[in-house]
Design an enzyme around this catalytic site. Structure first.
Site, PDB file in Angstrom:
ATOM      1  N   CYS A  43      -6.118   4.300  -7.413  1.00 56.61           N
ATOM      2  CA  CYS A  43      -6.364   3.438  -6.265  1.00 56.61           C
ATOM      3  C   CYS A  43      -7.125   2.207  -6.736  1.00 56.61           C
ATOM      4  O   CYS A  43      -7.923   2.277  -7.666  1.00 56.61           O
ATOM      5  CB  CYS A  43      -7.175   4.221  -5.249  1.00 56.61           C
ATOM      6  SG  CYS A  43      -7.751   3.266  -3.826  1.00 56.61           S
ATOM      7  N   HIS A  84      -4.504   9.551   0.891  1.00 56.03           N
ATOM      8  CA  HIS A  84      -5.704   8.970   0.267  1.00 56.03           C
ATOM      9  C   HIS A  84      -6.093   7.646   0.947  1.00 56.03           C
ATOM     10  O   HIS A  84      -7.249   7.452   1.332  1.00 56.03           O
ATOM     11  CB  HIS A  84      -5.424   8.741  -1.228  1.00 56.03           C
ATOM     12  CG  HIS A  84      -6.540   8.065  -1.976  1.00 56.03           C
ATOM     13  ND1 HIS A  84      -7.411   8.759  -2.777  1.00 56.03           N
ATOM     14  CD2 HIS A  84      -6.921   6.761  -2.042  1.00 56.03           C
ATOM     15  CE1 HIS A  84      -8.290   7.907  -3.300  1.00 56.03           C
ATOM     16  NE2 HIS A  84      -8.012   6.693  -2.883  1.00 56.03           N
ATOM     17  N   GLU A  85      -5.142   6.772   1.097  1.00 54.51           N
ATOM     18  CA  GLU A  85      -5.467   5.441   1.628  1.00 54.51           C
ATOM     19  C   GLU A  85      -5.878   5.516   3.097  1.00 54.51           C
ATOM     20  O   GLU A  85      -6.716   4.737   3.552  1.00 54.51           O
ATOM     21  CB  GLU A  85      -4.300   4.479   1.417  1.00 54.51           C
ATOM     22  CG  GLU A  85      -3.905   4.257  -0.056  1.00 54.51           C
ATOM     23  CD  GLU A  85      -5.042   3.767  -0.959  1.00 54.51           C
ATOM     24  OE1 GLU A  85      -5.988   3.122  -0.445  1.00 54.51           O
ATOM     25  OE2 GLU A  85      -4.993   4.044  -2.175  1.00 54.51           O
ATOM     26  N   HIS A 105      -9.490   5.987   3.320  1.00 54.04           N
ATOM     27  CA  HIS A 105     -10.250   4.733   3.259  1.00 54.04           C
ATOM     28  C   HIS A 105     -10.222   4.020   4.616  1.00 54.04           C
ATOM     29  O   HIS A 105     -11.235   3.509   5.073  1.00 54.04           O
ATOM     30  CB  HIS A 105      -9.648   3.785   2.215  1.00 54.04           C
ATOM     31  CG  HIS A 105      -9.889   4.211   0.796  1.00 54.04           C
ATOM     32  ND1 HIS A 105     -11.085   4.696   0.348  1.00 54.04           N
ATOM     33  CD2 HIS A 105      -9.057   4.191  -0.290  1.00 54.04           C
ATOM     34  CE1 HIS A 105     -10.993   4.962  -0.953  1.00 54.04           C
ATOM     35  NE2 HIS A 105      -9.772   4.667  -1.357  1.00 54.04           N
ATOM     36  N   HIS A 162     -14.456   6.964  -2.452  1.00 55.94           N
ATOM     37  CA  HIS A 162     -13.891   7.912  -3.411  1.00 55.94           C
ATOM     38  C   HIS A 162     -14.780   9.132  -3.592  1.00 55.94           C
ATOM     39  O   HIS A 162     -15.983   9.087  -3.378  1.00 55.94           O
ATOM     40  CB  HIS A 162     -13.659   7.216  -4.754  1.00 55.94           C
ATOM     41  CG  HIS A 162     -12.445   6.346  -4.727  1.00 55.94           C
ATOM     42  ND1 HIS A 162     -12.273   5.261  -5.553  1.00 55.94           N
ATOM     43  CD2 HIS A 162     -11.334   6.415  -3.950  1.00 55.94           C
ATOM     44  CE1 HIS A 162     -11.102   4.702  -5.289  1.00 55.94           C
ATOM     45  NE2 HIS A 162     -10.518   5.377  -4.312  1.00 55.94           N
TER      46      HIS A 162
HETATM   47 ZN   LIG Z   1      -8.993   4.958  -3.121  1.00 58.22          ZN
END
Ligand SMILES: [Zn+2]
Ligand SMILES: *[C@@H]1O[C@H](CO)[C@@H](O)[C@H](O)[C@H]1NC(C)=O
Ligand SMILES: *[C@@H]1O[C@H](CO)[C@@H](O)[C@H](O)[C@H]1NC(C)=O
Ligand SMILES: [Zn+2]
Length: 324
Positions: free
Chosen positions: A120, A277-278, A281, A287
């Protein structure tokens, strides 16, 4: 991007990056048009303190971009040199500790191998501290979480200042908007819908695609390549593969130059794992040092991470103070 002030004011992004760009250098890795991911690292294996090796300059930018810069020294001089000095050794050790590697301070094979894994684009730490340090403090002063004792053993992190969606905003809409066509919309829709569902299962959030073209969506998802206008250029095949912005920005970009797949084999990257994952965020997670967590920064081609790990769930619940 020669004016750091201008750069930072436009980067309402990722408050993460904000802090790094404050101490920016003239030619950060973000603005170079390197189109080969992390390939420069391959020449650096075996490097040690005292040596001067071409490519160490790029390594310094790499370490800075991902949050390992040690800012106590004259950074301009440091970053413009291919010399392996004490500062670089220190930064490498910080990196090795984050990734549970042996803290050798040299570019041993294991370290270079980890550094070349696609990842990322967001940094792992802020000014050498894991972002959770500040998060923890705020939690304590907020005094509303009772289970603080479990808090100190987690690996997840938040963005500096712990930005999050307002509590009344539990329904988020999303829209697809790509500058490059990588996959058909039906596939992308299925991938993202599944990833959103995983986060909905463990939070108060619900998600739906914005149907009306005139209505603003909270989240915008798309494929882009190279410099795509948010001052966080992608770097071609390999290297950084995606990034997303902290709440409540809502942008999530895939690097169009990766080999995206819904059924990954060696050499292809799973769209759904990266979406999971994104979205973390987008909701406010940084992280995690936990290699099993979806919020761990790196992901190898051919691998799947389509389920949230306990650390991810604890992180998002701590941020929104959700008591299961
Ligand atoms: Zn990330
Ligand atoms: C850092 O080093 C550069 C090059 O040696 C020099 O021009 C500059 O004045 C130094 N800056 C500081 C703050 O010491
Ligand atoms: C994409 O696939 C091609 C063909 O299999 C391969 O040569 C290339 O290395 C892959 N790219 C990435 C970034 O994995
Ligand atoms: Zn972007």
């Amino acid at each position: 991007m020669t004016n750091p002030k201008a750069a930072t004011s436009q980067l309402q992004i990722v408050s993460f990056l904000f802090f790094f760009l404050l101490a920016i250098l003239p030619h950060p890795i973000l603005s170079t048009k390197s189109s080969k991911g992390f390939e420069f690292l391959k020449n650096l294996e075996g490097c040690q303190k005292g040596q001067t090796v071409k490519g160490l300059r790029e390594l310094k930018l790499y370490l800075k971009k991902f949050g390992y810069a040690d800012f106590h020294k004259n950074h301009t001089e440091y970053e413009n040199s291919d010399q392996f000095d004490d500062t670089l050794e220190k930064e490498i050790i910080t990196y090795q500790l984050y990734y549970h590697l042996k803290a050798t301070g040299t570019l041993d094979a294991e370290t270079v191998k980890q550094m070349t894994v696609p990842r990322c684009g967001l940094p792992d730490t802020v000014k050498g501290k894991t972002p959770m340090t500040s998060g923890k403090k705020e939690h304590i002063s907020g005094g509303k979480i009772s289970s603080l004792n479990t808090f100190s053993h987690h690996s997840y992190s938040f963005f500096p200042g712990m930005p999050k969606w307002p509590l009344h905003k539990s329904h988020l809409t999303y829209r697809f908007s790509s500058s490059i066509r990588v996959t058909d919309i039906k596939t992308l829709r299925a991938v993202c819908s599944s990833a959103f569902a995983r986060w909905a299962e463990v939070t108060h959030f619900t998600f739906s695609e914005a149907v009306h073209p005139l209505h603003k969506a909270d989240i915008e998802i798309g494929f882009h390549r190279g410099d795509h206008g948010d001052r966080n250029s992608f770097d071609g095949p390999g290297g950084t593969i995606a990034h997303a912005f902290s709440p409540t920005n809502g942008r999530f970009h895939y690097d169009a130059e990766e080999n995206w797949s819904t059924n990954p084999a060696q050499g292809t990257m799973d769209m759904e794992s990266v979406a999971l994952h994104e979205i973390g965020h987008l909701l406010g997670l940084g992280h995690s040092k936990e290699p099993n967590a979806v919020m761990f920064p790196t992901i190898r081609t051919g691998s799947l991470k389509r389920q949230l790990y306990v650390d991810d769930v604890q992180g998002i619940r701590a941020l929104y103070r959700i008591h299961p």
